[in-house]
Design an enzyme around this catalytic site. Structure first.
Site, short mmCIF file in Angstrom:
data_model
loop_
_atom_site.label_atom_id
_atom_site.label_comp_id
_atom_site.label_asym_id
_atom_site.label_seq_id
_atom_site.Cartn_x
_atom_site.Cartn_y
_atom_site.Cartn_z
N HIS A 136 1.34 -6.01 -2.04
CA HIS A 136 0.83 -4.67 -2.22
C HIS A 136 0.08 -4.17 -0.94
O HIS A 136 -0.10 -5.29 -0.20
CB HIS A 136 0.10 -4.37 -3.56
CG HIS A 136 0.88 -4.45 -4.80
ND1 HIS A 136 1.79 -3.05 -5.05
CD2 HIS A 136 0.95 -4.99 -5.86
CE1 HIS A 136 2.51 -3.25 -6.05
NE2 HIS A 136 2.15 -4.41 -6.66
N ASP A 166 1.26 1.81 2.67
CA ASP A 166 2.29 2.31 2.05
C ASP A 166 3.02 3.72 2.58
O ASP A 166 3.98 3.65 2.76
CB ASP A 166 2.03 2.86 0.45
CG ASP A 166 1.97 1.56 -0.53
OD1 ASP A 166 2.37 0.56 -0.05
OD2 ASP A 166 1.39 1.70 -1.57
#
Length: 388
Positions: A136, A166
């Site tokens: 992540h 992200d």
């Protein structure tokens, strides 16, 4: 139904998006905001016909239509490849090798459409020792060195939400890569694969820090540098009401303006030489004491409309109502929902919110008819569970 809105700079570009989360949908949103016709391929298990006509709450899915497809079925692969045949680009965010196993990998799609730009969004990239494994945002930042540099001196690193990895290093880089590859195709090049890895994107974003290190202007310990909260004139301060002020008076002339307007320092604090880092702790203490004498909004009224480089730290609810952002329509309302407006801005081909976020499968029949499927074939696919 096409809405009566400006065309946008990517008008005429068709994109197929295989549903995912985070950076892939963000890249698709950016392209849709810029005028591309984006079709999102959702899972058949997510379809709820009773919700059709009601905007989905996930704003990252705005601006496109949705078809519901079972990618593991032969009919589902047929549908995706048919959509690809008429598209300019595809976006997928699975682990490396997944779309190949599903029969919609780069080789399959480029065979169906040699001019296709195949965009791949991952954290680690398509190859390398850890490419097969889960991760992540925080993990990708950790590997690039960026996470090490975020936080207070002597304290542990602080995750910067998932904006840096992200969306900055991931989705935005993918959108740029897709547009660049599309430009090449329009110039006569063949289609190609765009491998957008968050680790690569974050590394590129940190180029200036690497340059400053080479110049001897950046120390490796966090929280002791000019831009990481180490400098007392580039930091946040608590005000009398418990809210915060952001101070970014880097250049001497702006710092002088801040000093003049704020009345710094309070007695018995001293206006020490700010260019000497040895003075930074005492200066920070002095500034903190001064800023606690007024509320955030009182300081904003005094310093905001000036070159003192000071701004109030607004929360998510406050930000859309700030006079500057309101004047620029930085946030807009669509279907009763306040949300960030498309960016950047174009003088001749304006961006717009063309569609609300679709419900999964809301446009399956409409899109398949456009792709050349007749009513009987659509009915057969639905009966087989390939679409919903």
């Amino acid at each position: 139904m096409t809405e009566d809105v400006p065309a946008g700079p990517l008008a005429g570009v068709r994109v197929v998006e295989l549903a995912g989360i985070g950076p892939g949908p963000f890249a698709a949103m950016m392209l849709a905001d810029l005028g591309a016709d984006v079709v999102r391929v959702d899972r058949v298990s997510d379809v709820d016909p009773a919700a059709f006509g009601t905007p989905h709450p996930d704003l990252l899915n705005r601006g496109r239509r949705s078809v519901a497809v079972d990618l593991k079925s032969a009919g589902g692969r047929e549908v995706v490849l048919a959509l690809v045949a008429g598209a300019d680009a595809l976006i997928e965010g699975f682990r490396p090798g997944v779309t190949e196993r599903l029969g919609v990998g780069p080789a399959h799609c480029l065979a169906a459409n040699p001019r296709l730009v195949y965009g791949r969004m991952t954290g680690w990239g398509q190859d390398g020792p850890v490419a097969p494994y889960a991760g992540h945002d925080i993990d990708y930042l950790a590997l690039t060195g960026a996470l090490h540099g975020i936080g207070r001196a002597g304290e542990r690193p602080v995750p910067p939400m998932n904006l840096l990895g992200d969306f900055g290093g991931g989705g935005m880089m993918l959108a740029l890569g897709l547009v660049a590859a599309l430009y090449a195709v329009r110039g006569g090049a063949t289609g190609q694969v765009v491998d957008a890895a968050i680790v690569d994107g974050v590394a590129v974003l940190s180029t200036q820090i690497h340059a400053l290190r080479r110049l001897g202007m950046w120390q490796d310990p966090r929280g002791v540098n000019l831009l990481d909260g180490g400098a007392p004139f580039y930091d946040t301060y608590e005000c009398a009401d418990g809210r915060y002020l952001a101070v970014g008076a880097l250049e001497p002339k702006f710092y002088d303006e801040l000093v003049r307007r704020s009345g710094f320092p309070l007695h018995p604090d001293e206006a020490l030489d700010r260019t000497d880092p040895a003075n930074w702790p005492a200066l920070r203490t002095a500034w903190a004491r001064l800023f606690r004498t007024r509320s955030r909004d009182e300081w904003t009224a005094l310093l905001g409309a000036s070159d003192a480089c000071v701004a109030p730290v607004l929360d998510w609810r406050e930000a859309p109502g700030h006079p500057h952002l309101a004047a620029r329509d930085t946030f807009v309302e669509r279907d009763g929902v306040t949300q960030p407006a498309p960016a950047p801005r174009f003088s001749g081909t304006p961006t717009a919110l063309r569609r609300p976020p679709p419900q999964p499968g809301e446009h399956t029949d409409e899109v398949l008819v456009e792709a050349g499927f007749d009513a009987l074939r659509i009915a057969d696919l639905r009966a087989a569970g390939a679409i919903a």
